[in-house]
Design a protein around this motif. Structure first.
Motif, PDB file in Angstrom:
ATOM      1  N   VAL A   1      34.643  43.363  34.357  1.00  0.00           N
ATOM      2  CA  VAL A   1      33.580  43.923  35.196  1.00  0.00           C
ATOM      3  C   VAL A   1      32.959  42.819  36.050  1.00  0.00           C
ATOM      4  N   LEU A   2      32.694  41.685  35.430  1.00  0.00           N
ATOM      5  CA  LEU A   2      32.116  40.550  36.149  1.00  0.00           C
ATOM      6  C   LEU A   2      33.057  40.068  37.250  1.00  0.00           C
ATOM      7  N   GLY A   3      34.331  39.877  36.897  1.00  0.00           N
ATOM      8  CA  GLY A   3      35.286  39.370  37.876  1.00  0.00           C
ATOM      9  C   GLY A   3      35.435  40.287  39.077  1.00  0.00           C
ATOM     10  N   LEU A   4      35.545  41.590  38.847  1.00  0.00           N
ATOM     11  CA  LEU A   4      35.697  42.531  39.950  1.00  0.00           C
ATOM     12  C   LEU A   4      34.423  42.597  40.796  1.00  0.00           C
ATOM     13  N   SER A   5      33.271  42.561  40.151  1.00  0.00           N
ATOM     14  CA  SER A   5      32.008  42.625  40.887  1.00  0.00           C
ATOM     15  C   SER A   5      31.844  41.421  41.808  1.00  0.00           C
ATOM     16  N   ILE A   6      32.156  40.239  41.308  1.00  0.00           N
ATOM     17  CA  ILE A   6      32.030  39.032  42.128  1.00  0.00           C
ATOM     18  C   ILE A   6      33.102  39.003  43.214  1.00  0.00           C
ATOM     19  N   ALA A   7      34.329  39.410  42.876  1.00  0.00           N
ATOM     20  CA  ALA A   7      35.402  39.442  43.878  1.00  0.00           C
ATOM     21  C   ALA A   7      35.042  40.396  45.012  1.00  0.00           C
ATOM     22  N   ASP A   8      34.484  41.540  44.674  1.00  0.00           N
ATOM     23  CA  ASP A   8      34.064  42.517  45.684  1.00  0.00           C
ATOM     24  C   ASP A   8      32.989  41.920  46.592  1.00  0.00           C
ATOM     25  N   TRP A   9      32.026  41.221  46.014  1.00  0.00           N
ATOM     26  CA  TRP A   9      30.953  40.598  46.801  1.00  0.00           C
ATOM     27  C   TRP A   9      31.519  39.543  47.741  1.00  0.00           C
ATOM     28  N   LEU A  10      32.393  38.673  47.209  1.00  0.00           N
ATOM     29  CA  LEU A  10      32.956  37.597  48.030  1.00  0.00           C
ATOM     30  C   LEU A  10      33.798  38.155  49.174  1.00  0.00           C
ATOM     31  N   TYR A  11      34.585  39.178  48.888  1.00  0.00           N
ATOM     32  CA  TYR A  11      35.445  39.780  49.917  1.00  0.00           C
ATOM     33  C   TYR A  11      34.598  40.371  51.040  1.00  0.00           C
ATOM     34  N   ALA A  12      33.496  41.008  50.665  1.00  0.00           N
ATOM     35  CA  ALA A  12      32.640  41.663  51.664  1.00  0.00           C
ATOM     36  C   ALA A  12      31.838  40.661  52.495  1.00  0.00           C
TER      37      ALA A  12
END
Length: 220
Positions: free
Chosen positions: A47-58
């Motif tokens: 959950v943490l990894g996907l949440s941070i990856a989503d933020w960085l991508y955006a």
């Protein structure tokens, strides 16, 4: 779960529905209970990894390599432990007296694991959107501080050695001490015909990172 712990969870931004699950999320294996935080930690890590990856991508047009570099820094055990200390997690971890006496309540490994287990519980109780919003809130200082913008010390050392036509750096664990839940590692890194340096941390990976950083400060 004590009223104080439930109040702390809710004040921090977690939404508690299934109280027994949240109790497990805060329970260390040294308690010897049937349910501890390990399974929830496994889930919360994703959950943490996907949440941070989503933020960085955006938020960034950076290439994949730079995004991965920042992601790894922000979700690291060290960063998770820093977040845990910032929100006052330690007093709410259910851990045996012996493990606490051994320093387990302030171990980077345990603090980082419990942050992830709490995110796993948040996901199961409230869904991904609520979990992602909470991750962005808890990890905002790391996200906005530029963590991971600089190259990882091990990568920097690897490139330095190659650029100076030296043999690749070699890492060796020279000391490992403490109980399983609060171990300390010392790692020596050496480059042939250049020198060596050591680093100490609560995980082998962080000790290697510290050693590489020390090497670059001395020889780079």
């Amino acid at each position: 779960m004590t009223p104080e712990t439930r109040a702390w969870l809710e004040a921090t931004g977690f939404t508690v529905k299934d109280e027994s699950m949240w109790q497990s999320a805060l329970t260390h294996g040294s308690m010897g209970e049937k349910r501890d935080y390990e399974r929830l930690e496994f889930l919360g890590d994703r959950v943490l990894g996907l949440s941070i990856a989503d933020w960085l991508y955006a938020q960034s047009d950076a290439p994949e390599g730079k995004l991965a570099q920042r992601l790894n820094a922000i979700v690291s055990r060290e960063m998770c432990a820093e977040v845990a200390r910032g929100i006052g997690l330690a007093p709410h971890i259910r851990i045996s007296k012996q493990a606490r006496a051994d320093g387990g309540h302030d171990s980077d490994n345990i603090l980082g694991d419990v942050i992830e287990s709490l995110l796993g519980a948040q996901f199961l109780d409230n869904g991904f959107d609520a979990s992602r919003a909470l991750v962005r809130d808890l990890f905002r200082p790391a996200l906005e501080s530029g963590a991971g913008v600089a190259k990882h010390p091990k990568s920097a050392l690897q490139e330095w050695a190659a650029g100076n036509r030296r043999a690749p750096p070699k890492y060796e664990v020279t000391d490992r001490s403490g109980p399983d839940h609060a171990q300390t590692f010392t790692v020596r890194v050496s480059v042939h015909k250049v020198g060596e340096a050591e680093g100490t941390a609560s995980s082998k990976g962080e000790a290697e990172k510290a050693a590489a950083k020390a090497f670059m400060e001395q020889f780079g």
